[in-house]
Design an enzyme around this catalytic site. Structure first.
Site, short mmCIF file in Angstrom:
data_model
loop_
_atom_site.label_atom_id
_atom_site.label_comp_id
_atom_site.label_asym_id
_atom_site.label_seq_id
_atom_site.Cartn_x
_atom_site.Cartn_y
_atom_site.Cartn_z
CG LEU A 85 31.12 -40.29 -28.46
CD1 LEU A 85 31.53 -41.13 -29.65
CD2 LEU A 85 31.05 -38.81 -28.83
CB CYS A 86 26.82 -42.13 -22.91
SG CYS A 86 27.26 -43.84 -23.04
CG HIS A 87 22.33 -39.59 -26.37
ND1 HIS A 87 22.78 -40.66 -27.10
CD2 HIS A 87 22.11 -38.59 -27.24
CE1 HIS A 87 22.82 -40.30 -28.37
NE2 HIS A 87 22.42 -39.06 -28.49
CG MET B 248 26.43 -47.68 -22.96
SD MET B 248 27.59 -49.07 -23.00
CE MET B 248 28.91 -48.47 -22.00
CD GLU B 249 22.66 -44.86 -19.56
OE1 GLU B 249 22.93 -43.75 -20.05
OE2 GLU B 249 22.47 -45.87 -20.28
CG ASP C 206 37.76 -48.57 -2.35
OD1 ASP C 206 39.02 -48.47 -2.37
OD2 ASP C 206 37.04 -47.79 -1.71
#
Length: 172
Positions: A90-92, A128-129, A143
């Site tokens: 749902l992120c644009h 969010m980014e 990692d």
């Protein structure tokens, strides 16, 4: 017989603001931002990767078996910010204008402080980014050193600052 989802209001309630990604019938939805003005928006997030001093020394000296840990993590974070809408439902999708990922070795932790700054001119924010950039940069550090130390911890990923948009300036 299929069960109907509970009705969920999208208006503000006594408990606070409603969840914007939930429709009136309780279904998940992408928020419509088409009526929002395009403004300059900035978000800054940070997190930590905690390890032993010996592992940090290996990273700083550039002698990690897999190569340049900090450079690789920086690129991974930038790439992740650009692909956030593919990772988070749902992120644009956004045309980001700037992404920076800074990683500072910190002997006091010991470990690395990871900070991402993301900028866009658009109708929705880039929190969010920025959070995705930090998360993936931290995971990349893990990692690249996990063969040396399995007990590495990723901690404290959070939004530090947000500028722009209707809600204005936020600082943690």
């Amino acid at each position: 017989m299929a069960r109907k989802p509970a009705k969920t209001k999208t208006a503000k309630s006594k408990a606070g603001p409603a969840l914007t990604h939930i429709g009136a019938s309780g279904e998940a939805r992408m928020v419509d931002v088409s009526d929002k003005p395009a403004t300059e928006r900035l978000a800054v997030a940070e997190g930590r990767v905690v390890m032993t001093k010996a592992t940090l020394d290996l990273i700083v000296s550039g002698n990690a078996k897999k190569g340049d840990v900090l450079g690789t993590a920086r690129i991974a974070g930038i790439m992740a910010a650009k692909r956030t809408s593919e990772l988070i439902p749902l992120c644009h999708p956004l045309a980001l204008s700037k992404v920076t990922v800074n990683i500072e070795p910190d002997a006091k932790l010991p470990g690395c402080l990871v900070r991402a700054s993301v900028k866009v001119t658009g109708p929705t924010g880039v929190e969010m980014e920025a959070l995705t950039a930090v998360s993936v940069a931290c995971l990349t550090i893990y990692d690249m050193i996990k063969a040396v130390e399995r007990g590495v911890r990723i901690e404290g990923i959070h939004l530090v600052e947000k500028l722009g948009g209707k809600s204005g300036h936020y600082r943690a």
